[in-house]
Design a protein around this motif. Structure first.
Motif, short mmCIF file in Angstrom:
data_model
loop_
_atom_site.label_atom_id
_atom_site.label_comp_id
_atom_site.label_asym_id
_atom_site.label_seq_id
_atom_site.Cartn_x
_atom_site.Cartn_y
_atom_site.Cartn_z
N SER A 94 0.81 -1.21 0.00
CA SER A 94 0.00 0.00 0.00
C SER A 94 0.84 1.27 0.00
O SER A 94 0.33 2.37 -0.25
N ARG A 95 2.15 1.15 0.26
CA ARG A 95 2.99 2.33 0.39
C ARG A 95 3.90 2.58 -0.81
O ARG A 95 4.22 3.73 -1.13
N VAL A 96 4.31 1.52 -1.51
CA VAL A 96 5.28 1.66 -2.59
C VAL A 96 4.65 1.34 -3.93
O VAL A 96 4.08 0.26 -4.13
N GLU A 97 4.76 2.28 -4.86
CA GLU A 97 4.32 2.09 -6.24
C GLU A 97 5.57 1.81 -7.08
O GLU A 97 6.59 2.48 -6.91
N VAL A 98 5.49 0.84 -7.97
CA VAL A 98 6.65 0.44 -8.77
C VAL A 98 6.55 1.05 -10.16
O VAL A 98 5.50 0.99 -10.80
N ALA A 99 7.65 1.61 -10.64
CA ALA A 99 7.67 2.27 -11.94
C ALA A 99 8.78 1.70 -12.82
O ALA A 99 9.84 1.31 -12.32
N SER A 100 8.52 1.65 -14.13
CA SER A 100 9.51 1.17 -15.08
C SER A 100 9.08 1.54 -16.49
O SER A 100 7.89 1.76 -16.75
N ALA A 101 10.03 1.57 -17.41
CA ALA A 101 9.72 1.75 -18.83
C ALA A 101 9.43 0.41 -19.49
O ALA A 101 9.03 0.37 -20.65
N ASP A 102 9.61 -0.68 -18.76
CA ASP A 102 9.44 -2.04 -19.29
C ASP A 102 8.08 -2.58 -18.84
O ASP A 102 7.90 -2.95 -17.67
N GLY A 103 7.13 -2.63 -19.76
CA GLY A 103 5.79 -3.09 -19.42
C GLY A 103 5.75 -4.53 -18.97
O GLY A 103 5.01 -4.88 -18.04
N ALA A 104 6.55 -5.40 -19.59
CA ALA A 104 6.58 -6.81 -19.20
C ALA A 104 7.12 -6.97 -17.78
O ALA A 104 6.65 -7.82 -17.02
N LEU A 105 8.10 -6.14 -17.43
CA LEU A 105 8.64 -6.16 -16.06
C LEU A 105 7.56 -5.79 -15.06
O LEU A 105 7.42 -6.44 -14.02
#
Length: 230
Positions: free
Chosen positions: A121-132
């Motif tokens: 609930s606290r950490v949102e994950v970000a990336s340019a890799d959609g599959a990741l």
């Protein structure tokens, strides 16, 4: 809908980026969330650093992946600040965090940590890799994710489809690459759109005019729009 102001690598416009000093100031400034970047050290520890090399942001040189945590800790990341381990950041601030990961190894380490410390609930994950991002969502049920994207190869519809296929909740783009058409299409698909990097009042006005859901900024003053000067 709430308009989010997200601290960029803390508040990198006024403090050394991706340092505890920068994150703490972002929190004191009232940022709604803090965006930071994670990479794995040679000995497999998640550290907060944006570039694959330490040359630009520290007094050292070499690839992060080739340096042990002890070696990384010996570097000055600005104003005497060290390079923090992600768990140190979690303990130092209470703000929601948007953690960007560059590869599957870092993503797997982050997923394990999110589950172990119950941080969904606290950490949102970000990336340019959609599959990741899709893999992280499978490993960590309920985690929110952000797709860093460019509007290329198929236009607006293709970009929205990429985000949906990744299971992302948000699309993040350079503020100057965002169109009203994209925002409307993303909202129709139930997605948020945030702008990078909104470091002037003119860019903030543009973000508001486009109907964005939030911005990433390196300046605390963006939080109170009337007092910001570029």
């Amino acid at each position: 809908m709430t308009f989010l102001t997200i601290g960029h690598r803390g508040v990198m416009g006024v403090e050394p980026e991706n340092t505890l000093r920068s994150y703490l100031r972002a929190e004191r400034s009232g940022m709604d969330a803090i965006a930071l970047d994670l990479r794995l050290s040679k000995d497999g520890v998640l550290v907060a650093v944006h570039d694959p090399e330490v040359d630009r942001t520290t007094d050292g040189s070499g690839a992060v992946a080739d340096l042990t945590l002890a070696e990384l800790r010996g570097l000055d990341a600005g104003q005497g600040e060290g390079m923090p381990v992600f768990e140190e950041v979690l303990d130092a601030v209470r703000s929601p965090l948007h953690a960007s990961v560059p590869d599957r190894a870092a993503a797997a380490a982050l997923a394990e940590l999110l589950l172990r410390r119950d941080l969904v609930s606290r950490v949102e994950v970000a990336s340019a890799d959609g599959a990741l991002l899709a893999d992280v969502a499978r490993q960590v049920p309920g985690v929110r994710t952000t797709l860093f994207a460019e509007p290329v190869g198929g236009g607006t519809d293709a970009l929205v489809d990429r985000a949906r296929a990744a299971g992302a909740a948000t699309i993040a783009l350079d503020i100057h690459r965002i169109t009203l058409e994209l925002v409307e299409a993303a909202h129709a698909a139930g997605l948020r759109v945030t702008g990078l990097a909104v470091d002037t009042l003119d860019r903030l006005r543009l973000a508001r005019a486009l109907g964005l859901d939030g911005v990433t900024t390196g300046f605390p003053e963006i939080r109170s729009t009337g007092r910001f000067t570029a």
